[in-house]
Write a protein that holds these residues in place. Sequence first.
Motif, PDB file in Angstrom:
ATOM      1  N   ALA A  77      25.203  37.936  46.351  1.00  0.00           N
ATOM      2  CA  ALA A  77      26.344  38.981  46.231  1.00  0.00           C
ATOM      3  C   ALA A  77      27.404  38.980  47.307  1.00  0.00           C
ATOM      4  O   ALA A  77      28.428  39.289  46.620  1.00  0.00           O
ATOM      5  N   GLU A  78      27.102  38.728  48.402  1.00  0.00           N
ATOM      6  CA  GLU A  78      28.074  38.423  49.402  1.00  0.00           C
ATOM      7  C   GLU A  78      29.208  37.421  48.985  1.00  0.00           C
ATOM      8  O   GLU A  78      30.417  37.779  49.095  1.00  0.00           O
ATOM      9  N   PHE A  79      28.730  36.458  48.537  1.00  0.00           N
ATOM     10  CA  PHE A  79      29.428  35.300  48.101  1.00  0.00           C
ATOM     11  C   PHE A  79      30.448  35.518  47.028  1.00  0.00           C
ATOM     12  O   PHE A  79      31.474  35.294  46.868  1.00  0.00           O
ATOM     13  N   GLU A  80      29.782  36.479  45.985  1.00  0.00           N
ATOM     14  CA  GLU A  80      30.686  36.958  44.740  1.00  0.00           C
ATOM     15  C   GLU A  80      31.467  37.689  45.385  1.00  0.00           C
ATOM     16  O   GLU A  80      32.772  37.812  44.692  1.00  0.00           O
ATOM     17  N   ASN A  81      31.263  38.844  46.021  1.00  0.00           N
ATOM     18  CA  ASN A  81      32.246  39.750  46.616  1.00  0.00           C
ATOM     19  C   ASN A  81      33.375  38.806  47.280  1.00  0.00           C
ATOM     20  O   ASN A  81      34.435  39.148  47.285  1.00  0.00           O
ATOM     21  N   TYR A  82      33.018  38.011  48.246  1.00  0.00           N
ATOM     22  CA  TYR A  82      34.034  37.097  48.875  1.00  0.00           C
ATOM     23  C   TYR A  82      34.941  36.674  47.864  1.00  0.00           C
ATOM     24  O   TYR A  82      36.270  36.518  48.205  1.00  0.00           O
ATOM     25  N   LYS A  83      34.293  35.870  46.920  1.00  0.00           N
ATOM     26  CA  LYS A  83      35.364  35.184  45.800  1.00  0.00           C
ATOM     27  C   LYS A  83      36.179  36.091  45.148  1.00  0.00           C
ATOM     28  O   LYS A  83      37.274  35.720  44.645  1.00  0.00           O
ATOM     29  N   LYS A  84      35.849  37.490  45.024  1.00  0.00           N
ATOM     30  CA  LYS A  84      36.700  38.234  44.144  1.00  0.00           C
ATOM     31  C   LYS A  84      37.844  38.744  45.237  1.00  0.00           C
ATOM     32  O   LYS A  84      39.022  38.733  44.562  1.00  0.00           O
ATOM     33  N   MET A  86      38.875  36.912  47.588  1.00  0.00           N
ATOM     34  CA  MET A  86      39.770  35.713  47.698  1.00  0.00           C
ATOM     35  C   MET A  86      40.852  35.391  46.312  1.00  0.00           C
ATOM     36  O   MET A  86      41.923  35.507  46.384  1.00  0.00           O
ATOM     37  N   ASP A  87      40.230  35.847  45.320  1.00  0.00           N
ATOM     38  CA  ASP A  87      40.873  35.623  44.164  1.00  0.00           C
ATOM     39  C   ASP A  87      42.185  36.938  44.197  1.00  0.00           C
ATOM     40  O   ASP A  87      43.172  36.597  43.707  1.00  0.00           O
ATOM     41  N   LYS A  88      41.731  38.180  44.234  1.00  0.00           N
ATOM     42  CA  LYS A  88      42.474  39.355  44.612  1.00  0.00           C
ATOM     43  C   LYS A  88      43.648  38.878  45.476  1.00  0.00           C
ATOM     44  O   LYS A  88      44.859  39.253  44.907  1.00  0.00           O
ATOM     45  N   LYS A  90      44.809  35.889  46.513  1.00  0.00           N
ATOM     46  CA  LYS A  90      45.459  34.791  46.029  1.00  0.00           C
ATOM     47  C   LYS A  90      46.469  35.396  44.898  1.00  0.00           C
ATOM     48  O   LYS A  90      47.661  35.100  44.703  1.00  0.00           O
ATOM     49  N   SER A  91      46.069  36.312  43.901  1.00  0.00           N
ATOM     50  CA  SER A  91      46.904  36.961  43.240  1.00  0.00           C
ATOM     51  C   SER A  91      47.931  37.842  43.628  1.00  0.00           C
ATOM     52  O   SER A  91      49.156  37.617  43.171  1.00  0.00           O
ATOM     53  N   GLU A  92      47.565  38.719  44.800  1.00  0.00           N
ATOM     54  CA  GLU A  92      48.665  39.543  45.304  1.00  0.00           C
ATOM     55  C   GLU A  92      49.645  38.539  46.059  1.00  0.00           C
ATOM     56  O   GLU A  92      50.843  38.981  45.930  1.00  0.00           O
ATOM     57  N   PHE A  93      49.121  37.295  46.634  1.00  0.00           N
ATOM     58  CA  PHE A  93      50.252  36.575  47.139  1.00  0.00           C
ATOM     59  C   PHE A  93      51.223  36.015  46.269  1.00  0.00           C
ATOM     60  O   PHE A  93      52.271  35.799  46.526  1.00  0.00           O
ATOM     61  N   ILE A  94      50.443  35.694  45.121  1.00  0.00           N
ATOM     62  CA  ILE A  94      51.552  34.913  44.023  1.00  0.00           C
ATOM     63  C   ILE A  94      52.432  35.985  43.195  1.00  0.00           C
ATOM     64  O   ILE A  94      53.423  35.682  43.210  1.00  0.00           O
ATOM     65  N   LYS A  95      51.865  37.180  43.168  1.00  0.00           N
ATOM     66  CA  LYS A  95      52.606  38.193  42.628  1.00  0.00           C
ATOM     67  C   LYS A  95      53.754  38.719  43.623  1.00  0.00           C
ATOM     68  O   LYS A  95      54.570  38.912  43.020  1.00  0.00           O
ATOM     69  N   TYR A  96      53.602  38.540  44.761  1.00  0.00           N
ATOM     70  CA  TYR A  96      54.705  39.206  45.812  1.00  0.00           C
ATOM     71  C   TYR A  96      55.183  38.060  46.716  1.00  0.00           C
ATOM     72  O   TYR A  96      55.932  38.386  47.643  1.00  0.00           O
ATOM     73  N   ALA A  97      55.041  36.868  46.228  1.00  0.00           N
ATOM     74  CA  ALA A  97      55.330  35.808  46.971  1.00  0.00           C
ATOM     75  C   ALA A  97      56.981  35.630  47.300  1.00  0.00           C
ATOM     76  O   ALA A  97      57.636  35.505  48.385  1.00  0.00           O
ATOM     77  N   ASN A  98      57.801  36.411  46.362  1.00  0.00           N
ATOM     78  CA  ASN A  98      59.338  36.263  46.374  1.00  0.00           C
ATOM     79  C   ASN A  98      59.728  37.614  47.162  1.00  0.00           C
ATOM     80  O   ASN A  98      61.135  37.764  47.051  1.00  0.00           O
ATOM     81  N   GLU A  99      58.797  38.364  47.555  1.00  0.00           N
ATOM     82  CA  GLU A  99      59.462  39.607  48.247  1.00  0.00           C
ATOM     83  C   GLU A  99      60.314  39.475  49.303  1.00  0.00           C
ATOM     84  O   GLU A  99      61.512  40.285  49.136  1.00  0.00           O
ATOM     85  N   GLY A 100      60.148  38.569  50.137  1.00  0.00           N
ATOM     86  CA  GLY A 100      61.275  38.445  51.151  1.00  0.00           C
ATOM     87  C   GLY A 100      62.661  38.040  50.534  1.00  0.00           C
ATOM     88  O   GLY A 100      63.509  38.311  51.084  1.00  0.00           O
TER      89      GLY A 100
END
Length: 217
Positions: A77-84, A86-88, A90-100
């Motif tokens: 369960a902890e591993f699944e939460n960790y994966k979620k 990390m996925d979030k 990663k998605s946030e990083f890609i989504k706002y990578a061009n902010e600067g």
Amino acid sequence: MSDECKDVSGGREEEFQSGKENIEESQALFDETAGGSPADQAQASVEEAAVSEAQSAIQAAEQKAEENYDKFLRVYAEFENYKKRMDKEKSEFIKYANEGMIKDILVVVDNLERAIEQTKNHDQSEGVALGVEMILKQLKDILDKYGVKEMRAMGEPFDPRLHEAVIHEVADEYEENMVISELQKGYILKDRLIRPAMVKVSKKSRDKAETVMNDEE
């Protein structure tokens, strides 16, 4: 000894032997009924102890297996939460990578808009203003492509989450705490505020404020 005596003696011996065997069988049956011989009882005790020990070992192993399974479920369960998570991220990083980079471009947009405002009152600069407007439109189209939107502030109630109040000005024609001028536009990248709007906010004059308070009383 005569043959008859021998026959009688032999018959008695057979009867005695038969009786002895019957007694031994009865004793054996009694011993079995009573729990067996001491040797058998000792053997039975050893076997019973071995069975009891084996059962205890099995129970301990089952309990240990259950504990290990519970640990596995928690770790999984902890591993699944960790994966979620990390996925979030990663998605946030890609989504706002061009902010600067976008923030830097917005400074250019600001300067172009100021240049257009300054050339509006000069007829000889009409061609320059038109060219600047075209460049500005291209920039805004690019920003729009990447999810950057202008945020409406003029005429809206002041919201400290979205607006940065630079000036508070008496303006009785407006409701109190309204945005009456936009000094610098605010922008949103997708669903995140990347720059608050710099605004001028209305306030009531003292006489007007006192009148409103008296009316409320």
